[in-house]
Each structure stands twice: as C-alpha cells, then as structure tokens.
Scaffold this active site. Structure first.
Site, short mmCIF file in Angstrom:
data_model
loop_
_atom_site.label_atom_id
_atom_site.label_comp_id
_atom_site.label_asym_id
_atom_site.label_seq_id
_atom_site.Cartn_x
_atom_site.Cartn_y
_atom_site.Cartn_z
N HIS A 93 6.20 -1.19 39.51
CA HIS A 93 5.57 -2.31 40.23
C HIS A 93 5.25 -3.40 39.20
CE1 HIS A 93 2.68 -4.70 42.42
NE2 HIS A 93 3.15 -4.16 43.53
N GLU B 129 2.81 -5.21 38.71
CA GLU B 129 1.47 -5.13 38.10
C GLU B 129 1.45 -4.09 36.98
OE1 GLU B 129 -0.64 -4.56 41.79
OE2 GLU B 129 -0.04 -6.58 42.39
N ASN C 166 0.96 -0.20 50.12
CA ASN C 166 0.38 0.03 48.79
C ASN C 166 -1.05 -0.51 48.78
OD1 ASN C 166 -0.24 0.08 46.07
ND2 ASN C 166 1.26 -1.49 45.48
N SER D 211 3.79 -10.65 50.13
CA SER D 211 3.17 -11.40 51.24
C SER D 211 3.89 -11.18 52.57
CB SER D 211 3.08 -12.89 50.91
OG SER D 211 2.26 -13.07 49.76
N GLU E 289 10.65 -7.27 44.95
CA GLU E 289 9.36 -7.96 45.11
C GLU E 289 9.29 -9.14 44.15
OE1 GLU E 289 6.12 -5.18 46.72
OE2 GLU E 289 6.32 -4.73 44.61
N LYS F 198 -3.18 -0.33 46.40
CA LYS F 198 -3.60 -0.75 45.05
C LYS F 198 -5.00 -0.20 44.72
CE LYS F 198 -0.52 -4.65 45.50
NZ LYS F 198 -0.17 -6.02 45.16
N GLY G 38 0.92 -11.09 46.65
CA GLY G 38 -0.50 -11.42 46.76
C GLY G 38 -0.79 -12.91 46.78
P1 PGA Z 1 1.36 -8.22 48.89
O1 PGA Z 1 1.73 -7.12 47.80
O2 PGA Z 1 1.93 -7.76 50.21
O3 PGA Z 1 -0.13 -8.28 48.90
O4 PGA Z 1 1.99 -9.50 48.45
C1 PGA Z 1 2.97 -6.50 47.80
C2 PGA Z 1 3.05 -5.51 46.66
O5 PGA Z 1 2.45 -5.73 45.62
O6 PGA Z 1 3.73 -4.47 46.78
#
Ligand code: PGA
Length: 248
Positions: free
Chosen positions: A96, A98, A9, A211, A168, A11, A174
């Site tokens: 997601h 976010e 992803n 992560s 997640e 983003k 992140g």
């Molecule tokens: P990240 O994001 O690997 O940067 O932690 C994962 C995601 O948001 O799907």
C-alpha cells in the site's frame, strides 16, 4: 481467477467498540440485500477475530493490512502469514502506498511478503500507483509498469490464485479526487497486458482504489479491466461500503 471483489481497508481507524458497531452495521446492510460479489473487510489486526467470528455472507471474508516478510521468529511486533492464515485471514495488503511512503518498504520487501502469502494460502493484494508528479509529467504508465515488474519478477512460485493487483493512484487516495473511469481503465488495461505477457496470467483480478465512493463506483466497475475496488474512507460507513459492493 478473475472475479469481482470489493475490499474495505479500515487503516488505523476504529476502536473495539466502533469496530463492533461497523461490523454490525455491515451485517445489517448485507442482510437487507444479499450480495453476490465477493466482499471483505480489512480491519486493524487487533479486530480481525471479531470479523471472522461470524459468517456475514457466503461471499464475505477478512483481510489484514500488513504482513511480515519473514517466517516466524524473533521479529517483535510482526504478524506472520502463517498466523494470519490460522486466524482465517484470506487477503493481505502488500505495498500500500502508505506502507511504501511511511515505512520505507522496498520492492524486495514486497516480493518477500507476497511469497509468504503464497506459502500460507493467503491472497496478496499487491498495490501499485503513481504519484501526482508522475501523472502530471505523463510518465505514469512507465512508473506503474516498473512497480509491477520490479516486484513480480522477484517472486518465486507466483500463483495467480493467490494474487490480486490494486491500482491506486497516490494522488487519489484519501483526497476526494478520484481517477476518471478512462484514466483508471487505461492503467488497468496496461497492467493486465503486462501481467499476461510476463507471467501468462490473463485473468487476474485488478481493483481500483482512490476516493472510490457510491457515486463513482458504477462507472469505474463497468470498465472492461476494472474488477472491483479497494476502498478506504468510504469503507468506514457500512451503507456506502455495501452500496459500492453492489455497484457491478
Ligand atoms: P480512499 O483510500 O478510498 O480513502 O481514497 C483508498 C486506499 O487507501 O486503499
């Protein structure tokens, strides 16, 4: 069907130039070591076409980060599942954290998005995960259970072939702080048994996200109920991304 899968992803990252560079670099990595796992990139919508133009590997496909909950019509700015399907998109992220946090997407919105995906032959990658406060209070299994139940119970004509779940934990996204393999496995096992008991789907693919990187992918993917990863930051580096996909 249950299968190993790694999705990247991107983003709100890359420009046209850097998206081309990243795709070229992924192509190079895949040429060096042909892959047998399903792998896919989820670029910003503007750059999807670049990613679908070329056949990077028979196991390579392309996803979209968000999809409209409505069918076609006067919804300025939205991208419909029928449009995505006609542009060779295979996967769509739904829910997601976010999108839930910054765009106030409700469970009802998410159920509608999954329905649009199923109608248009797109695999919905339905994301769930607890916040740090739920992890700390020990309430995380209940929170994730409610997220799964609240949405999947609303979806009409649910189709296991068109559904992947991504666990997640919000505190791991992140942040550089990955869930341990045991922490992730515990939640994945709960999700698998929940989906099986509610829907009779035993062999759904469940991805881990948060992560995930080359250094921890192997121990995560070896867990009995983890079928791959939804990768954020590490998906912006072609070597890391393909190394993760080679971690089964
Ligand atoms: P990240 O994001 O690997 O940067 O932690 C994962 C995601 O948001 O799907």
């Amino acid at each position: 069907m249950r299968r190993n899968l790694v999705l990247g992803n991107w983003k709100q990252n890359t420009t046209k130039e850097s998206a081309v560079e990243l795709l070229d670099a992924i192509k190079l990595e895949l040429e060096k070591a042909p892959i047998s796992t399903d792998i896919g990139v989820i670029p910003p919508a503007l750059f999807i076409e670049m990613a679908t133009e070329e056949q990077y590997s028979p196991h390579f496909s392309v996803g979209i980060q968000n999809i409209s909950k409505t069918q076609k019509g006067a919804f300025t700015g939205e991208i419909g599942a029928d449009m995505a399907a006609s542009a060779s998109v295979k996967y769509a992220l739904v829910g997601h954290s976010e999108r839930r946090a910054y765009f106030n997407e409700s469970n009802q919105d998410l159920a509608q998005k999954i329905e649009r995906c199923i109608e248009n032959n797109i695999v919905a990658v339905f994301c769930v995960g607890e916040e740090l406060k739920d992890r700390k209070s020990g309430n995380y299994l209940e929170v994730v259970k409610q997220q799964v139940n609240a949405v999947l119970a609303e979806v009409k004509h649910l189709d296991i072939e068109k559904l992947v779940i991504a666990y997640e934990p919000v505190w791991a996204i992140g942040t550089g702080e990955t869930a341990t393999a045991e922490q992730a496995q515990e939640v994945h096992a709960m999700i698998r048994s929940l989906v099986n008991s509610k829907l009779g789907f035993n062999d759904i693919s469940i991805l881990y996200g948060g992560s995930c990187k080359p250094s921890n992918a192997k121990e995560l993917f070896i867990q009995p109920d983890i079928d791959g990863g939804l990768i954020g930051g590490a998906a912006l580096n072609a070597q890391d991304f393909v190394a993760i996909a080679n971690s089964f």
